[in-house]
Write a protein that holds these residues in place. Structure first.
Motif, PDB file in Angstrom:
ATOM      1  N   TYR A  45      32.014 -36.369 -25.174  1.00  0.00           N
ATOM      2  CA  TYR A  45      32.801 -35.329 -23.748  1.00  0.00           C
ATOM      3  C   TYR A  45      34.323 -35.169 -25.215  1.00  0.00           C
ATOM      4  O   TYR A  45      34.653 -35.521 -25.556  1.00  0.00           O
ATOM      5  CB  TYR A  45      33.328 -36.476 -23.087  1.00  0.00           C
ATOM      6  N   ASP A  46      34.083 -33.459 -24.383  1.00  0.00           N
ATOM      7  CA  ASP A  46      35.446 -32.538 -25.667  1.00  0.00           C
ATOM      8  C   ASP A  46      36.066 -32.459 -24.097  1.00  0.00           C
ATOM      9  O   ASP A  46      35.796 -31.473 -23.215  1.00  0.00           O
ATOM     10  CB  ASP A  46      34.789 -31.935 -26.457  1.00  0.00           C
ATOM     11  N   PHE A  47      37.172 -33.185 -24.043  1.00  0.00           N
ATOM     12  CA  PHE A  47      38.630 -32.065 -22.774  1.00  0.00           C
ATOM     13  C   PHE A  47      38.630 -31.255 -23.017  1.00  0.00           C
ATOM     14  O   PHE A  47      39.186 -30.183 -22.114  1.00  0.00           O
ATOM     15  CB  PHE A  47      39.663 -33.578 -22.557  1.00  0.00           C
ATOM     16  N   ALA A  48      38.960 -30.860 -23.941  1.00  0.00           N
ATOM     17  CA  ALA A  48      39.894 -29.371 -24.478  1.00  0.00           C
ATOM     18  C   ALA A  48      38.183 -28.545 -23.926  1.00  0.00           C
ATOM     19  O   ALA A  48      38.922 -27.123 -23.128  1.00  0.00           O
ATOM     20  CB  ALA A  48      40.031 -29.348 -25.825  1.00  0.00           C
ATOM     21  N   SER A  49      37.679 -28.460 -24.412  1.00  0.00           N
ATOM     22  CA  SER A  49      36.694 -27.538 -24.097  1.00  0.00           C
ATOM     23  C   SER A  49      35.786 -27.275 -23.149  1.00  0.00           C
ATOM     24  O   SER A  49      35.615 -26.271 -22.378  1.00  0.00           O
ATOM     25  CB  SER A  49      34.693 -27.289 -24.900  1.00  0.00           C
ATOM     26  N   ALA A  50      35.847 -28.979 -22.299  1.00  0.00           N
ATOM     27  CA  ALA A  50      36.073 -28.971 -20.928  1.00  0.00           C
ATOM     28  C   ALA A  50      37.268 -28.127 -19.784  1.00  0.00           C
ATOM     29  O   ALA A  50      37.176 -26.987 -18.677  1.00  0.00           O
ATOM     30  CB  ALA A  50      35.782 -29.583 -20.040  1.00  0.00           C
ATOM     31  N   SER A  51      38.620 -28.153 -20.302  1.00  0.00           N
ATOM     32  CA  SER A  51      39.603 -27.413 -19.704  1.00  0.00           C
ATOM     33  C   SER A  51      39.507 -25.982 -19.877  1.00  0.00           C
ATOM     34  O   SER A  51      40.351 -25.207 -19.275  1.00  0.00           O
ATOM     35  CB  SER A  51      40.780 -27.835 -20.024  1.00  0.00           C
ATOM     36  N   ILE A  52      39.534 -25.605 -21.198  1.00  0.00           N
ATOM     37  CA  ILE A  52      38.932 -24.532 -21.310  1.00  0.00           C
ATOM     38  C   ILE A  52      38.582 -23.658 -20.670  1.00  0.00           C
ATOM     39  O   ILE A  52      38.449 -22.995 -20.138  1.00  0.00           O
ATOM     40  CB  ILE A  52      39.049 -23.896 -22.691  1.00  0.00           C
ATOM     41  N   LEU A  53      36.799 -24.279 -20.298  1.00  0.00           N
ATOM     42  CA  LEU A  53      36.399 -23.715 -19.272  1.00  0.00           C
ATOM     43  C   LEU A  53      36.709 -23.233 -17.684  1.00  0.00           C
ATOM     44  O   LEU A  53      36.952 -22.495 -17.000  1.00  0.00           O
ATOM     45  CB  LEU A  53      35.211 -24.934 -19.059  1.00  0.00           C
ATOM     46  N   SER A  54      37.757 -24.184 -17.278  1.00  0.00           N
ATOM     47  CA  SER A  54      37.992 -24.722 -16.112  1.00  0.00           C
ATOM     48  C   SER A  54      39.356 -23.493 -16.127  1.00  0.00           C
ATOM     49  O   SER A  54      39.248 -22.458 -15.199  1.00  0.00           O
ATOM     50  CB  SER A  54      38.200 -25.892 -15.753  1.00  0.00           C
ATOM     51  N   VAL A  55      39.663 -23.059 -17.285  1.00  0.00           N
ATOM     52  CA  VAL A  55      40.841 -21.840 -17.087  1.00  0.00           C
ATOM     53  C   VAL A  55      40.200 -20.693 -16.701  1.00  0.00           C
ATOM     54  O   VAL A  55      40.491 -19.988 -15.827  1.00  0.00           O
ATOM     55  CB  VAL A  55      41.612 -22.133 -18.377  1.00  0.00           C
TER      56      VAL A  55
END
Length: 79
Positions: A45-55
Motif C-alpha cells: 500500500y502506498d499512501f502517496a500514490s493513492a492520494s495523488i490519484l484522489s486529487v
C-alpha cells in the motif's frame, strides 16, 4: 446591499465546503480501495500514490460537473 454581500459570501462558503467534502470522500474512498486491492493482490500500500490519484479524481469529478448542463424543473401547467 448588506443582504447582497451576505449572499455572495454564503455562495463562496458553499462552494468551498462542496470542494472540501468532495476531496475528503474521494481521498478516503480511493485510499481504502487502494489498500484493499493491494492487500488482495499481494502488493504494498502506498499512501502517496493513492492520494495523488484522489486529487486527480476530484478534479475529474468537478470537470464533469461543469460540463454537464443544469436542467431546471419545469412547473406543470394547471388548467
Amino acid at each position: 446591499m448588506l443582504i447582497y454581500i451576505v449572499r455572495i459570501r454564503l455562495e463562496i462558503e458553499v462552494k468551498t465546503v462542496r470542494f472540501f467534502l468532495t476531496f475528503f470522500w474521494t481521498l478516503l474512498l480511493i485510499n481504502m480501495t487502494s489498500y484493499v486491492v493491494n492487500s488482495m493482490t499481494g502488493g504494498h500500500y502506498d499512501f502517496a500514490s493513492a492520494s495523488i490519484l484522489s486529487v486527480v479524481a476530484t478534479l475529474v469529478i468537478f470537470l464533469i460537473a461543469k460540463v454537464i448542463p443544469i436542467e431546471t424543473a419545469v412547473e406543470p401547467e394547471h388548467h
